[in-house]
Each structure stands twice: as C-alpha cells, then as structure tokens.
Design a protein around this motif. Structure first.
Motif, short mmCIF file in Angstrom:
data_model
loop_
_atom_site.label_atom_id
_atom_site.label_comp_id
_atom_site.label_asym_id
_atom_site.label_seq_id
_atom_site.Cartn_x
_atom_site.Cartn_y
_atom_site.Cartn_z
N GLU A 1 -2.23 -44.81 123.89
CA GLU A 1 -3.03 -44.09 124.63
C GLU A 1 -2.88 -42.68 124.46
O GLU A 1 -1.43 -41.95 124.75
CB GLU A 1 -3.17 -44.46 126.01
N SER A 2 -3.83 -41.69 124.13
CA SER A 2 -3.73 -40.50 124.27
C SER A 2 -3.59 -39.77 125.82
O SER A 2 -4.03 -40.46 126.49
CB SER A 2 -4.92 -39.67 123.44
N ILE A 3 -2.60 -38.76 125.73
CA ILE A 3 -2.44 -38.34 127.18
C ILE A 3 -3.37 -37.10 127.40
O ILE A 3 -3.63 -36.32 126.54
CB ILE A 3 -0.99 -37.53 126.98
N TYR B 1 11.91 -35.00 134.10
CA TYR B 1 10.99 -35.71 133.18
C TYR B 1 9.76 -34.79 132.62
O TYR B 1 9.70 -34.55 131.46
CB TYR B 1 10.62 -36.86 133.73
N GLU B 2 9.18 -34.19 133.66
CA GLU B 2 8.00 -33.69 133.20
C GLU B 2 8.38 -32.17 132.56
O GLU B 2 7.73 -31.91 131.51
CB GLU B 2 7.10 -32.91 134.55
N THR B 3 9.62 -31.54 132.92
CA THR B 3 9.95 -30.33 132.06
C THR B 3 10.30 -30.48 130.79
O THR B 3 10.44 -29.93 129.71
CB THR B 3 10.92 -29.47 132.86
N GLN B 4 10.67 -31.79 130.57
CA GLN B 4 11.38 -32.34 129.10
C GLN B 4 10.21 -32.55 128.34
O GLN B 4 10.19 -32.36 127.08
CB GLN B 4 12.60 -33.56 129.37
N THR B 5 9.39 -33.09 129.02
CA THR B 5 8.23 -33.90 128.23
C THR B 5 7.25 -32.65 127.89
O THR B 5 6.69 -32.63 126.87
CB THR B 5 7.60 -35.02 129.00
N GLY B 6 6.69 -31.75 129.06
CA GLY B 6 6.01 -30.91 128.76
C GLY B 6 4.51 -31.26 128.09
O GLY B 6 3.81 -32.32 128.47
N LEU B 7 3.97 -30.54 127.07
CA LEU B 7 2.90 -30.73 126.33
C LEU B 7 3.17 -31.93 125.31
O LEU B 7 2.14 -31.88 124.27
CB LEU B 7 2.14 -29.66 125.98
N TYR C 1 3.02 -34.93 122.47
CA TYR C 1 2.19 -35.99 122.43
C TYR C 1 0.92 -35.88 122.50
O TYR C 1 0.11 -36.63 122.62
CB TYR C 1 2.60 -37.36 122.86
N ARG C 2 0.40 -34.21 122.83
CA ARG C 2 -0.98 -34.25 123.07
C ARG C 2 -1.75 -33.63 121.89
O ARG C 2 -1.09 -32.79 121.02
CB ARG C 2 -1.17 -32.95 124.26
N ASP C 3 -2.77 -33.95 121.56
CA ASP C 3 -3.47 -33.80 120.21
C ASP C 3 -4.46 -32.53 120.61
O ASP C 3 -4.75 -31.59 119.68
CB ASP C 3 -4.49 -34.85 119.86
N THR C 4 -4.80 -32.23 121.95
CA THR C 4 -5.47 -30.95 122.07
C THR C 4 -5.48 -30.47 123.43
O THR C 4 -4.92 -31.27 124.42
CB THR C 4 -7.18 -31.33 121.80
N MET C 5 -5.83 -29.22 123.56
CA MET C 5 -5.85 -28.79 124.99
C MET C 5 -7.00 -27.43 125.05
O MET C 5 -7.15 -26.66 123.97
CB MET C 5 -4.55 -27.93 125.39
N GLU C 6 -7.68 -27.49 125.96
CA GLU C 6 -8.80 -26.46 126.13
C GLU C 6 -8.34 -25.18 126.24
O GLU C 6 -7.19 -25.00 126.93
CB GLU C 6 -9.84 -26.84 127.27
N ASP C 7 -8.95 -24.19 125.86
CA ASP C 7 -8.45 -22.61 125.92
C ASP C 7 -8.41 -22.33 127.55
O ASP C 7 -7.83 -21.39 127.80
CB ASP C 7 -9.56 -21.90 125.42
N THR C 8 -8.95 -23.15 128.39
CA THR C 8 -9.08 -22.95 129.86
C THR C 8 -7.96 -23.42 130.42
O THR C 8 -8.17 -23.70 131.96
CB THR C 8 -10.46 -23.12 130.40
N GLN C 9 -7.05 -24.33 129.72
CA GLN C 9 -6.26 -25.21 130.34
C GLN C 9 -4.67 -24.53 130.16
O GLN C 9 -4.50 -24.05 128.89
CB GLN C 9 -6.39 -26.63 129.89
N GLY C 10 -3.75 -24.84 130.76
CA GLY C 10 -2.26 -24.69 130.53
C GLY C 10 -1.50 -25.60 131.32
O GLY C 10 -2.05 -26.40 132.09
N MET C 11 -0.36 -25.46 130.94
CA MET C 11 0.79 -26.25 131.83
C MET C 11 1.76 -25.11 132.46
O MET C 11 2.24 -24.34 131.69
CB MET C 11 1.72 -27.06 130.96
N LEU C 12 2.02 -25.30 133.56
CA LEU C 12 3.04 -24.39 134.41
C LEU C 12 4.17 -25.09 134.62
O LEU C 12 4.10 -26.25 135.19
CB LEU C 12 2.52 -23.77 135.55
N PHE C 13 5.42 -24.79 134.16
CA PHE C 13 6.55 -25.21 134.51
C PHE C 13 7.38 -24.39 135.40
O PHE C 13 7.23 -23.17 135.55
CB PHE C 13 7.45 -25.16 133.05
N ILE C 14 7.90 -25.04 136.44
CA ILE C 14 8.52 -24.62 137.67
C ILE C 14 9.91 -25.14 137.79
O ILE C 14 10.21 -26.19 137.86
CB ILE C 14 7.78 -24.88 138.97
#
Length: 170
Positions: free
Chosen positions: A39-41, A72-78, A80-93
C-alpha cells in the motif's frame, strides 16, 4: 533386419517417453511469479506550519504537515512515499538540541531539508537531496527541528537562514 528395427523402435519409444516426461517435469517446475503489492503511504495532516521572513516579518507560506516525534517516525520520515504536494511537508521534532544528520535511504522523492534551532529559526539547509542517497546530510549546527519539503521549494519561496517558523498540532 527385424531385430534391428525392433531395437530402433524401442529406442525411439524410450526417447519419446523420456523427452515427454522431461518436458512435463520442466513445465511443472515453472512457477508463475507473484507480484507483491504494497500500500502506498498517504499524507496525513497532523498540523500546520508557517514560515515568516526575517527581513520584513511577513508570513511567507503555510504548509500542512505531518509530525515525526517518535523514534520510529523520525527514522522512517518520508521513506517509501512516491509524491508529496508542494503545500505539504514533514516536521521532525527532536527531544534534544544537537547536531543531526539525515539521509535519503528508501526516499523516492527529492527533498529540501531545512534545519531549525530551538528558537524556531532556520539555521541551515540541505537543498535538492537526491532520492536513495545514503550520504549523511548534517545540520552543521545544533538543531531541534527539521522541515522536509519538495526539492526546489526553498529557493522558489526565497527561504533563508534567519527566517522563522511557527507550527500548531491538530
């Protein structure tokens, strides 16, 4: 002569049966390849982030963000993702303020990696990080946050060191 033909007939019969059996055996050995589908993420909005220009204190842009806080979230990040919109991002804390390094293992899309200190100020960039590159991309200075956005957006938006962010969780 009849003994010769009899032996020849038996020999031909043996080779025919052997060849047929061999072909049947080889035909049965072949397995059809099974395609494994994953499944795509998909993006899950968990907050919003704004970037304000340092020189005129005006809000520059707003992103919908996913937030990576757990190990886990910070190790995996983005990955396996195929796309991301220009209005989206990931914030690591991160729990600590320290030098952090990122890499693009299993990351399919090129990214701009924006390093942010504990005062929510942009302190450095790694622009156009290449997909699947496992080279460490260091913050260069101690940081608390990282924002990943599509490659090229940092330049397109005119982001610079000293700009600040603010974010809220949903």
């Amino acid at each position: 002569m009849s003994k010769f033909y009899s032996k020849l007939f038996k020999l031909l019969k043996f080779f025919t049966v052997f060849t047929f059996g061999f072909l049947m055996f080889m035909g049965c050995k072949k397995e059809s390849k099974k395609e494994i589908k994953t499944e795509s993420i998909t993006f899950t909005k968990e907050g919003e982030l704004s970037i304000t220009k340092v020189d005129n204190n005006s809000a520059l842009v707003q992103f919908d963000i996913e937030i990576a806080e757990t190990e886990y979230e910070t190790q995996t990040g983005l990955m396996y993702r195929d796309t991301m919109e220009d209005t989206q991002g990931m914030l690591f804390i991160f729990d600590d303020v320290a030098m952090h390094s990122f890499y693009m293992k299993n990351t399919h899309i090129p990214l701009d990696i924006i390093y942010i200190d504990e005062n929510l100020k942009i302190v450095s960039f790694q622009k156009n990080a290449k997909p699947f590159d496992e080279t460490g991309l260091s913050s260069g200075v101690p940081i608390k946050y990282v924002l990943e956005i599509n490659a090229g957006l940092s330049d397109k938006l005119g982001l610079s060191v000293g700009d600040s962010i603010s974010y809220s969780k949903l």
